[in-house]
Design an enzyme around this catalytic site. Structure first.
Site, PDB file in Angstrom:
ATOM      1  N   LYS A 107      -5.420   6.322 -20.483  1.00 29.91           N
ATOM      2  CA  LYS A 107      -5.781   6.709 -22.494  1.00 29.91           C
ATOM      3  C   LYS A 107      -3.870   6.804 -22.273  1.00 29.91           C
ATOM      4  CE  LYS A 107      -9.370   8.839 -20.772  1.00 29.91           C
ATOM      5  NZ  LYS A 107     -10.058   8.188 -19.460  1.00 29.91           N
ATOM      6  N   TYR A 134     -13.364  17.954 -16.422  1.00 25.95           N
ATOM      7  CA  TYR A 134     -13.831  16.933 -17.255  1.00 25.95           C
ATOM      8  C   TYR A 134     -14.891  16.349 -15.844  1.00 25.95           C
ATOM      9  CZ  TYR A 134     -13.138  11.565 -16.125  1.00 25.95           C
ATOM     10  OH  TYR A 134     -13.647   9.855 -16.008  1.00 25.95           O
ATOM     11  N   ARG A 177       1.342  -1.962  -0.149  1.00 18.87           N
ATOM     12  CA  ARG A 177       0.175  -0.033   0.095  1.00 18.87           C
ATOM     13  C   ARG A 177       0.822   1.497   0.060  1.00 18.87           C
ATOM     14  NH1 ARG A 177      -2.116   2.788   4.736  1.00 18.87           N
ATOM     15  NH2 ARG A 177      -1.815   0.544   5.696  1.00 18.87           N
ATOM     16  N   ASP A 182      -5.108  18.596 -16.479  1.00 23.09           N
ATOM     17  CA  ASP A 182      -4.925  17.606 -16.374  1.00 23.09           C
ATOM     18  C   ASP A 182      -4.471  17.225 -17.877  1.00 23.09           C
ATOM     19  OD1 ASP A 182      -5.561  14.892 -18.251  1.00 23.09           O
ATOM     20  OD2 ASP A 182      -7.160  14.907 -16.482  1.00 23.09           O
TER      21      ASP A 182
END
Length: 437
Positions: A252, A154, A101, A227
């Site tokens: 992407k 977004y 983690r 972004d």
């Protein structure tokens, strides 16, 4: 850096670490040999640096039994010989791991490549783009913070503020166009901590002056976030323009094969990245899995080749659409008709293969008919893989959301994949012909 060493010489020294068994990967790089050694041409320097990062950063073959592809570390924990050794581990340091983690060797290799590509000091990888975005907000803001956000960003990111961060933590948002610098200045409040950017922006690919906005933010005392998924570090490096935090949705172009979900944050601010890694990622548990990280590393190796091929396809398709009498407007940064061509030339080195367009017939059902008639453009969200896609993102949005974008519900967004420009143009041509009958 050794005394009097210039930028090119530093890169040559750095590239020495990519040489193995006497084979130097600088072979073929253009430049000249001087009394100081090999020096790259300035215009070639950054591209060659990117190519080395994509292909060889972190791939220390002698550490992995000379395998040209590093292994996947699927272990959940790392064990040490003594309590003292275990307690000395700093999970933020290179090659220091305790628990999955906190970090993972495969994940860290991916982070090294992306940090070098974006010219950041550190990258931190997440299980999704939204996990990365949420971590950036949590690391830079607090209860009661004010955020400035571009209107065309977004939608799930905007929804996080309207449904969670606003109602539960008292955070407020001012939406701006992004192209009007005075509007940004006027939007700043005493409690402004962050500005959210996209350039090119969602839906109509509006571009904003990143350097000018970064200068406003630094002067007024708030962080900037962008972004950069649409252009990738190959075509745009926002950190070099003064932006504080860069995010990529790695499902992407970086992943490139439509088989992973992931996100990453990159910054030149080492302390900010330490906070993001040891608080927002570790405590919320949003780290990317090692298998997904390995697949993304695989995708990165061909990133530069893919995005340049996709750019050529995108330009050809956009130019075709712009010439069609049934098409009212094409939104694409690679067109000479783009109203912000001067800014694009300053801060972009290339173009995406994403675009959108509106038909002369503004009835949304006409656009639906066209989209449904396309054979190679599958109907689906996301983008960045081999497959071409078409979607109507505003068709069922609220009136407020449509007005914020500033276009009609009939907007069609397409992603041009790897099927080839001639094939995609033929598909669009047959679809447009169907509208005439």
């Amino acid at each position: 850096m050794p005394k009097n060493e210039n930028k090119n010489e530093k890169q040559i020294r750095k590239c020495a670490s990519y040489c193995t068994r006497g084979i130097c990967f600088l072979i073929g790089i253009s430049g000249q040999t001087t009394e100081k050694g090999f020096v790259m041409k300035n215009e070639d320097f950054e591209l060659e640096q990117d190519l080395l990062a994509l292909t060889h950063t972190g791939d220390e073959y002698n550490r992995y039994m000379n395998a040209v592809v590093p292994p996947i570390f699927m272990n959940s924990l790392h064990a040490y010989d003594s309590v003292e050794e275990y307690n000395r581990v700093d999970v933020f340091a290179d090659d220091s791991f305790i628990y999955g983690r906190d970090g993972n060797p495969t994940v860290h290799l991916l982070e090294r490549k992306i940090a070098e590509l974006e010219h950041g000091s550190r990258a931190v990888v997440f299980s999704s783009g939204m996990a990365a975005f949420s971590a950036a907000v949590m690391a830079t803001c607090k209860a009661g913070s004010h955020v400035i956000c571009m209107k065309n960003t977004y939608v799930p990111a905007q929804r996080l503020f309207s449904t969670v961060l606003g109602p539960k933590f008292g955070m407020t948002v001012t939406y701006v166009d992004g192209t009007d610098l005075q509007e940004i200045e006027d939007a700043v409040q005493d409690n402004t901590d962050l500005m959210l950017l996209e350039s090119p922006a969602t839906y109509i690919f509006k571009v904003v002056d990143l350097k000018a906005i970064a200068e406003i933010a630094h002067r007024r005392g708030f962080k900037t976030y962008i972004d950069n998924s649409c252009l990738t570090p190959v075509f745009q490096k926002p950190l070099d323009l003064g932006i504080d935090i860069v995010m990529h949705t790695m499902s992407k172009f970086m992943g490139g094969h439509s088989d992973i979900i992931g996100g990453v944050l990159v910054s030149k601010d080492e302390e900010l990245m330490r906070t993001v890694m040891t608080q927002e990622r570790e405590l919320f548990g949003g780290i990317m899995g090692p298998m997904e990280a390995w697949l993304t590393i695989r995708g990165l190796r061909t990133l530069e080749t893919r995005v340049r091929t996709l750019q050529n396809t995108g330009i050809a398709v956009a130019e075709f659409l712009e010439q069609q009498e049934q098409v009212k407007k094409v939104y694409y940064t690679g067109l000479k008709s783009h109203p912000q061509a001067d800014i694009i030339a300053r801060q972009q080195k290339g173009h995406t293969s994403l675009m959108s367009f509106e038909l002369v017939d503004e009835n949304p059902e006409t656009a639906v008919k066209l989209a449904n008639s396309l054979k190679l453009f599958l109907k689906g969200c996301s983008w960045g893989g081999h497959e071409s896609l078409a979607i109507m993102p505003l068709l069922h949005e609220s009136e407020e959301a449509v007005a914020k974008v500033g276009v009609g519900r009939g907007l069609i967004r397409i992603y041009c994949g790897l099927e080839g420009s001639d094939n995609l143009i033929a598909d669009l041509e047959q679809g447009l012909k169907r509208l005439r009958v």
